[in-house]
Design an enzyme around this catalytic site. Structure first.
Site, PDB file in Angstrom:
ATOM      1  N   GLY A 176     -30.212  -2.721  -2.782  1.00 60.00           N
ATOM      2  CA  GLY A 176     -29.236  -3.524  -3.499  1.00 60.00           C
ATOM      3  C   GLY A 176     -28.418  -2.623  -4.400  1.00 60.00           C
ATOM      4  O   GLY A 176     -28.927  -2.139  -5.416  1.00 60.00           O
ATOM      5  N   CYS A 188     -23.377 -10.140 -14.307  1.00 58.27           N
ATOM      6  CA  CYS A 188     -23.044 -11.335 -13.531  1.00 58.27           C
ATOM      7  C   CYS A 188     -22.200 -12.314 -14.336  1.00 58.27           C
ATOM      8  O   CYS A 188     -21.365 -13.023 -13.802  1.00 58.27           O
ATOM      9  CB  CYS A 188     -24.327 -12.047 -13.075  1.00 58.27           C
ATOM     10  N   ASP A 210     -28.278   3.377 -11.501  1.00 61.09           N
ATOM     11  CA  ASP A 210     -29.679   3.168 -11.135  1.00 61.09           C
ATOM     12  C   ASP A 210     -29.852   2.903  -9.644  1.00 61.09           C
ATOM     13  O   ASP A 210     -30.645   3.558  -8.958  1.00 61.09           O
ATOM     14  CB  ASP A 210     -30.280   2.016 -11.945  1.00 61.09           C
ATOM     15  N   SER A 211     -29.121   1.947  -9.115  1.00 61.60           N
ATOM     16  CA  SER A 211     -29.259   1.622  -7.697  1.00 61.60           C
ATOM     17  C   SER A 211     -28.743   2.751  -6.822  1.00 61.60           C
ATOM     18  O   SER A 211     -29.237   2.968  -5.706  1.00 61.60           O
ATOM     19  CB  SER A 211     -28.546   0.303  -7.372  1.00 61.60           C
ATOM     20  N   GLY A 245     -23.330  -0.731  -7.758  1.00 59.48           N
ATOM     21  CA  GLY A 245     -22.269   0.177  -8.163  1.00 59.48           C
ATOM     22  C   GLY A 245     -22.670   0.981  -9.380  1.00 59.48           C
ATOM     23  O   GLY A 245     -21.953   1.898  -9.800  1.00 59.48           O
ATOM     24  N   GLY A 246     -23.824   0.647  -9.960  1.00 57.87           N
ATOM     25  CA  GLY A 246     -24.330   1.352 -11.133  1.00 57.87           C
ATOM     26  C   GLY A 246     -25.139   2.581 -10.754  1.00 57.87           C
ATOM     27  O   GLY A 246     -25.481   2.799  -9.592  1.00 57.87           O
ATOM     28  N   CYS A 248     -32.508 -15.206 -11.132  1.00 54.06           N
ATOM     29  CA  CYS A 248     -31.803 -14.384 -10.161  1.00 54.06           C
ATOM     30  C   CYS A 248     -32.771 -13.507  -9.370  1.00 54.06           C
ATOM     31  O   CYS A 248     -32.640 -13.381  -8.150  1.00 54.06           O
ATOM     32  CB  CYS A 248     -30.760 -13.522 -10.868  1.00 54.06           C
ATOM     33  N   LEU A 303     -24.018  -7.358  -3.587  1.00 50.98           N
ATOM     34  CA  LEU A 303     -23.896  -8.813  -3.632  1.00 50.98           C
ATOM     35  C   LEU A 303     -22.667  -9.248  -4.414  1.00 50.98           C
ATOM     36  O   LEU A 303     -22.373  -8.712  -5.480  1.00 50.98           O
ATOM     37  CB  LEU A 303     -25.132  -9.432  -4.283  1.00 50.98           C
TER      38      LEU A 303
END
EC number: 2.8.1.13
Length: 355
Positions: free
Chosen positions: A9, A196, A15-16, A12-13, A100, A35
């Protein structure tokens, strides 16, 4: 021999993005998924120019992996936004991140990942998933300032068995260093906490009100003797334990003790100790590592809000849905709608929604 396929997932940050890199280095076949969770406000959403999508796509291209943008706005509306709206309507303070994680990230997105042929879903959460006595368990992340295990307590065991969290053994500074060393454009960008809702530039309570209609009604600020101190235009703006922004001058600092959804009245007190409670009732519970029988009582350390100091307690399973915890010391601002999460050391035992 084919590689194990993992969907990451990618928000755009940083961490991911680093999570995707680490998994690729570990020999997995990685595919990125970004997402799109919120419905358009003005139908002006442009997937090609959305900042989070653009950053995720750039990282995916740098890593040489597939990248997909998945629209789950309908599921997010039903499973997160409407649940939060209902909570506010009943004088509960919701925890949208817990909703979420359970229903969208490790629900909808995991199903989407499977449709892409992925065996696992990975995220940039700072938590560890380790095998304990032959069972995959959720544990706190190594970085105490970033640990997110509280928000993932609600993810069922059968879902967590297909989750990878490669950042669990890292601290944030190490993750940023890895991103910088690999030339990631987001190495120094800020955290995307609550993005979000923040992308709309307003409090999400007002966003929910505008989208789904009036959540609450005006009412009064009253004390325990029935004296009216002020009025308000909607109780959804206030939560148990709140002190700032009340517009109430009773001679000492005033705290919200209780919100009555029937009358709209908000009970305020100058006695902070009266907003502390040692007994907490929960519903919608999720327990891990095997079935806990009804009537079982066990010792644990519990938290009733994120980053709160864990306090020793005794938890009793009342039925398959409900539990009660009695803490060794009173906790400040135990808030209906929030989550109580219980630990054995670093290992998450489970928890539920506070009523």
């Amino acid at each position: 021999m084919s590689k194990t396929r993992v969907a990451v997932g990618m928000s755009g940050g940083v961490d991911s993005s680093v999570a995707a890199l680490l998994l690729q280095q570990q020999g997995y076949e990685v595919v990125g998924v970004t997402l799109r969770v919120l419905p358009d406000v003005d139908s002006a959403f442009d997937v090609e120019n959305d900042p989070s999508v653009v950053r995720a796509k750039m990282i995916a291209e740098k890593l040489g992996i597939e990248h997909h943008v998945a629209n789950c706005s309908d599921a997010f509306t039903g499973e997160v936004l409407k649940r939060c709206h209902a909570d506010f309507s009943h004088a509960r303070t919701p925890n949208p991140c817990c909703y979420c994680n359970r229903f969208i990230k490790f629900g909808w997105m995991m199903d989407y990942a499977k449709s892409l042929g992925a065996e696992f879903l990975a995220t940039g959460h700072y938590v560890r998933i380790e095998e304990v006595n032959g069972v995959r368990r959720l544990l706190r992340g190594r970085d105490p300032g970033k640990d997110q295990s509280y928000f993932l307590f609600w993810v069922p065991d059968e879902r967590r068995n297909h989750v990878l969290t490669p950042l669990g053994t890292y601290v944030k500074s190490e993750v940023r260093e890895i991103a910088a060393q690999n030339g990631f454009v987001n190495a120094k960008t800020g955290d995307s906490q609550d993005i979000c809702f923040d992308i709309y530039g307003s409090q999400y309570t007002e966003f929910l009100k505008d989208r789904f209609g009036e959540m609450t009604r005006p009412g009064r600020f009253v004390d325990e003797k029935g004296k009216v101190w002020n009025t308000h235009d909607g109780f959804h703006k206030y939560t148990v334990g709140q002190r700032k922004g009340l517009g109430v001058a009773i001679g000492v600092p005033a705290f919200v003790k209780h919100v009555d959804p029937e009358t709209g009245d908000i009970l305020v007190t100058g006695d902070k100790s009266s907003v502390c409670f040692d007994r907490v009732e929960m519903v919608n519970c999720e327990w891990h590592g095997g079935v806990r029988e009804v009537g079982t009582t066990f010792r644990a350390e519990g938290m009733v809000r994120y980053r709160q100091r864990a306090v020793g307690c005794e938890v009793t399973i009342v039925d398959t849905n409900k539990a009660v915890a009695v803490f060794d010391e009173p906790l400040f601002a135990v808030t209906p709608g929030q989550c109580a999460v219980f630990y054995d050391g670093d290992m998450v035992l489970g928890g539920g929604q506070i009523v």
